[in-house]
Design an enzyme around this catalytic site. Sequence first.
Site, short mmCIF file in Angstrom:
data_model
loop_
_atom_site.label_atom_id
_atom_site.label_comp_id
_atom_site.label_asym_id
_atom_site.label_seq_id
_atom_site.Cartn_x
_atom_site.Cartn_y
_atom_site.Cartn_z
N ARG A 99 -5.72 34.79 105.38
CA ARG A 99 -6.51 34.40 106.53
C ARG A 99 -5.96 35.09 107.78
O ARG A 99 -4.75 35.27 107.91
CB ARG A 99 -6.39 32.88 106.69
N THR A 373 -20.18 35.91 104.64
CA THR A 373 -18.92 36.05 103.94
C THR A 373 -19.31 36.65 102.61
O THR A 373 -20.49 36.83 102.36
CB THR A 373 -18.29 34.65 103.80
N THR A 391 -14.04 37.49 104.46
CA THR A 391 -15.08 37.44 105.50
C THR A 391 -14.64 38.13 106.77
O THR A 391 -13.45 38.33 107.02
CB THR A 391 -15.41 35.96 105.82
N ASP A 415 -13.40 30.32 114.54
CA ASP A 415 -13.18 29.18 113.63
C ASP A 415 -12.11 28.23 114.15
O ASP A 415 -11.90 27.16 113.56
CB ASP A 415 -12.81 29.67 112.22
N SER A 444 -10.77 27.16 107.54
CA SER A 444 -11.84 27.86 106.82
C SER A 444 -12.55 26.93 105.84
O SER A 444 -12.01 25.88 105.48
CB SER A 444 -11.22 29.03 106.05
N SER A 445 -13.73 27.34 105.41
CA SER A 445 -14.45 26.61 104.36
C SER A 445 -14.50 27.39 103.06
O SER A 445 -15.13 26.92 102.09
CB SER A 445 -15.90 26.35 104.80
N GLY A 465 -21.32 31.41 103.25
CA GLY A 465 -22.23 30.41 103.81
C GLY A 465 -21.60 29.46 104.81
O GLY A 465 -22.12 28.36 105.03
N GLY A 466 -20.47 29.87 105.43
CA GLY A 466 -19.85 28.99 106.43
C GLY A 466 -19.55 27.64 105.82
O GLY A 466 -19.08 27.54 104.69
O1 DON Z 1 -13.81 30.86 106.97
C1 DON Z 1 -14.89 30.31 107.09
O2 DON Z 1 -15.17 29.27 106.57
C2 DON Z 1 -15.96 31.00 107.88
N1 DON Z 1 -15.42 31.92 108.83
C3 DON Z 1 -16.80 31.69 106.89
C4 DON Z 1 -17.93 32.29 107.57
C5 DON Z 1 -18.92 32.48 106.56
O3 DON Z 1 -18.92 32.02 105.46
C6 DON Z 1 -19.95 33.25 106.89
N2 DON Z 1 -20.64 33.40 105.61
N3 DON Z 1 -21.32 33.43 104.90
#
Ligand code: DON
Length: 564
Positions: A99, A373, A391, A415, A444-445, A465-466
């Site tokens: 990360r 991501t 990502t 984030d 992060s997710s 997908g955040g």
């Molecule tokens: O680390 C995370 O959870 C976010 N920065 C991820 C962002 C993300 O998944 C965008 N994606 N599809």
Amino acid sequence: MTVRSVVVGFALLLVGFLTVPVQTGSTPARTRHGMVVSQSAVASAVGAEVLRDGGRAIDAAIATAFALAVTHPTAGNIGGGGFIVYRPAAGDPAAYDFRETAPAKASPTMFLVDGKYDSDRHHNSHLSVGVPGTVAGLHLAWKSHGTLPWKRLVDPAVALARDGFVVTDGLARSLAAMLPDFRRYPASLAQFSKNGEPYEPGDVLRQPDLARTLSRIADLGPAGFYEGETAELLEKEMLANGGLITREDLKAYQPKRREPLHGTYRGYDVLAMPPISSGGTALLQMLNILEGYDLRASGFGSALTLHRMAESMRRAYADRARYLGDPDFNPTMPIARLTSKAYADELRRSIDDEKASASQPTSFEWPSEGVETTHVSVVDKDRNAVALTYTLEYGYGSRIVVPGAGFLLNNEMGDFNAGPGLTNADGLIGTEPNLAQPGKRMLSSMTPTILARDGKLFMVTGSPGGRTIINTVLQTVLNVVDFGMNAQEAVDAPRIHHQWLPDRINHERFGFSPDTLALLRTRGHELREIGSQGVAEVIVVDAKTGALEGGIDRRAPDGGAAGH
Ligand code: DON
């Protein structure tokens, strides 16, 4: 023969001979020895070549990740960060945390101007860039488990960047949509347009600066990125534009090997990412709650099943917000409790099958977050397995290409929470565990996950997908384990998302019948239809034949399984 026809021919050769087509309907891709599934068929083919040359899963995942940095620039990266969950066929599993970190000059109030929160600083500026982790993380994983030479893994990406690859319809659309943002940064515009005009499908995209940076990485390892010319170019871009990252920050970056979280679900072992990702913790929490229900009996997509899933999601996401941040800065996070069966029993008892709970907005609404991501699943002939999710945060990250170095910078600092005490009902979060501090990682997710049964590999999964990532991964697992779907069916099946606040269920359109949705409303759920959720890339081992089934997410263009 023109250079272009050679390039096109090479790309078609890769795609044509090595990739495994997804057949019509929901028949999964199948291979016997090894498989790579990613969001770029060309990048998957690069990984499959590595497997064919005797590389292990980790080698193939690294080669695919470098190739994605060229062919899938929206999320594939060397200027971002991510996670690997690794399960060897024999021996101890491992998790790698690469990360991004906050630079040494970061502070909890860095996104404020005159005491007021400034969203552009947080998400769309040189201040939004975290110290990249990808190159160091991939190298650490390779040093621990790789077999082929490092250069062999980076070279295919060098070639793709230097010689070019054919722009697909999906990439052309994506680059065209981003053109207004790229115009803010001359190096970005130069790299991703034809003198300001959008690339067309069938054009060849060459990225010579990126090729040179990748060559330095191929020759020197992480020193080719964190030191020397690449580091100087990155620092220069930062200094000229109010950014904070210095060569010292780059040199100080350390990826971490962590213990994967280990849970169980209906007799399957589940290996998942520990904090700084919230993904593994929340996933295990939801699986533990759902284990207490007979989901097979309530059935896929029924109102009762969806209600129980949404209530489990609500509870896990509330705890995520309350407790999770960088473990190095929050040593007392109650991960063992959150992921325990006893706690899940307690939470399950608070779920009423007939009535939606209310999320208590004691704190906040969630702020918006990027959804770009990308995930890679790899299994080799010995059944070593890699789940890799990485990502740039938003699609194309900060949209800033480092001049002369040809790679995109992340905007992962977004984030971190907005600022101390800023929590409010309009969508800001100011809770302590996830405020920016020097050297700290942002929450992060991402949820790279591997399942095994009786000591044998069963499933590799993950998604972008955040915040929806965790729920997408959850549903791929339920679809296979509870509902008996094959890998492709599990990926194709419609998805829902609940994240505590806002208090509603998002559901994919055309996914569920109006009758089912009406039954959910009767229970008190607010519903919102969305276009699509996540891009899962899944491999399942067929228990009977031992063959590998690949599920490629057709919600996004260009994905592919490749293997041998
Ligand atoms: O680390 C995370 O959870 C976010 N920065 C991820 C962002 C993300 O998944 C965008 N994606 N599809």
